[in-house]
Motif scaffolding. Structure first.
Motif, short mmCIF file in Angstrom:
data_model
loop_
_atom_site.label_atom_id
_atom_site.label_comp_id
_atom_site.label_asym_id
_atom_site.label_seq_id
_atom_site.Cartn_x
_atom_site.Cartn_y
_atom_site.Cartn_z
N SER A 1 0.83 -1.21 0.00
CA SER A 1 0.00 0.00 0.00
C SER A 1 0.85 1.26 0.00
CB SER A 1 -0.94 -0.01 1.21
OG SER A 1 -0.21 -0.11 2.42
N SER B 1 -2.15 2.73 -3.58
CA SER B 1 -3.00 3.28 -2.50
C SER B 1 -4.25 3.94 -3.05
CB SER B 1 -2.20 4.29 -1.67
OG SER B 1 -1.73 5.36 -2.49
N SER C 1 -6.79 -2.23 6.56
CA SER C 1 -5.53 -2.65 5.96
C SER C 1 -5.60 -4.11 5.54
CB SER C 1 -4.37 -2.42 6.92
OG SER C 1 -4.51 -3.20 8.09
N THR D 1 -6.09 0.17 1.38
CA THR D 1 -5.36 -0.88 0.67
C THR D 1 -5.94 -1.06 -0.71
OG1 THR D 1 -4.86 -2.04 2.73
CG2 THR D 1 -4.64 -3.30 0.70
N GLN D 2 -5.07 -1.21 -1.69
CA GLN D 2 -5.49 -1.44 -3.07
C GLN D 2 -5.15 -2.89 -3.45
OE1 GLN D 2 -3.66 1.21 -5.87
NE2 GLN D 2 -5.01 0.66 -7.55
#
Length: 259
Positions: free
Chosen positions: A70, A74, A147, A209-210
């Protein structure tokens, strides 16, 4: 393969070092995603620039380990891709992305590997699994809601590196991850279950978080189709490297959170 470094990744990559002549691996960089001190960043930047000069003269291919954490990806809502925009959210992410750009502007044949959270034996205590296991054993865990972590076994990382180098692909960035971002709460619960311990959870501010796209990885290294990547892959990784017998049991603590 000439592996520059002697740390966690370097030791594991030694297993395939003899298979790839003409390749230089920069495996001596910053490995702590929360790092903010400038000195280690400057040392890694100097190392990469030295290796760029070497590979420019020798014609060797340079492998650089970046991050798919991240700190780099992001922007939730779509998976992070190698060619898509990134918005580094931490000093670590900005540092890695800056080195990526330097490599892209250089004449060398490079392979940039954006790693998920690598898990394996004898890794540094600041990395995810040993750090979280240490918190559980201490009886207190700090959670940042929202997260997620994409875990990948270091033996799978080595297999992927071996496969990518065998293809000869160059001047390319590849996400090396499982493609399944696991909420940190699920990871901590599994660690607690595996260790037979229950820790008290405290909460920090929400995190972003991506997801990580593995489409390019799957195209370039079909071997990953046999690694069991998926929503439950992290169970296998955690079970492989967690001891069922903790060194000590803390005193009675409050329940964590409803399962």
């Amino acid at each position: 393969m000439d592996i520059v470094g002697n740390g966690f990744l370097a030791r594991h990559l030694a297993a395939v070092a003899g298979s790839h002549p003409g390749v230089v691996v920069a495996a001596a960089g910053v490995s702590a995603a929360r790092h903010t001190s400038p000195e280690p960043f400057l040392r890694e930047a100097a190392l990469v620039r030295d290796l760029v000069r070497r590979c420019t003269d020798s014609g060797e291919r340079l492998v650089f380990f970046s991050t798919a954490s991240s700190g780099l990806y992001s922007e939730p809502g779509r998976p992070g891709t190698e060619d898509g925009p990134v918005r580094p959210a931490t000093p670590y992410g900005r540092h890695k992305h800056a080195l990526e750009r330097e490599l892209a502007a250089s004449p060398v044949d490079f392979l940039i590997l954006r790693l998920g959270h690598v898990v394996g034996p004898d890794q540094p205590p600041h990395q995810l699994l040993p750090a979280m296991a240490a918190q559980v054993r201490s009886g207190r865990v700090r959670i940042f809601p929202g997260s997620c972590r994409d875990l990948i076994d270091v033996t799978d990382v080595v297999t992927v590196v071996d496969a990518l180098l065998a293809t000869g692909v160059g001047r390319t960035i590849v996400n090396v991850a499982s493609g399944s971002a696991v909420p940190i709460e699920r990871i901590v619960r599994h660690i607690q279950h595996r260790l037979g311990l229950q820790a008290h959870w405290s909460y920090g501010p929400p995190a972003v978080t991506q997801e990580i796209s593995t489409a390019r990885l799957r195209r370039l290294a079909p071997v990953v189709e046999h690694m069991g990547f998926g929503p439950d892959y992290h169970h296998k990784v955690l079970d492989k490297y967690l001891s069922a017998r903790p060194a000590h049991r803390p005193g009675r603590v409050s329940p964590a959170t409803p399962l």
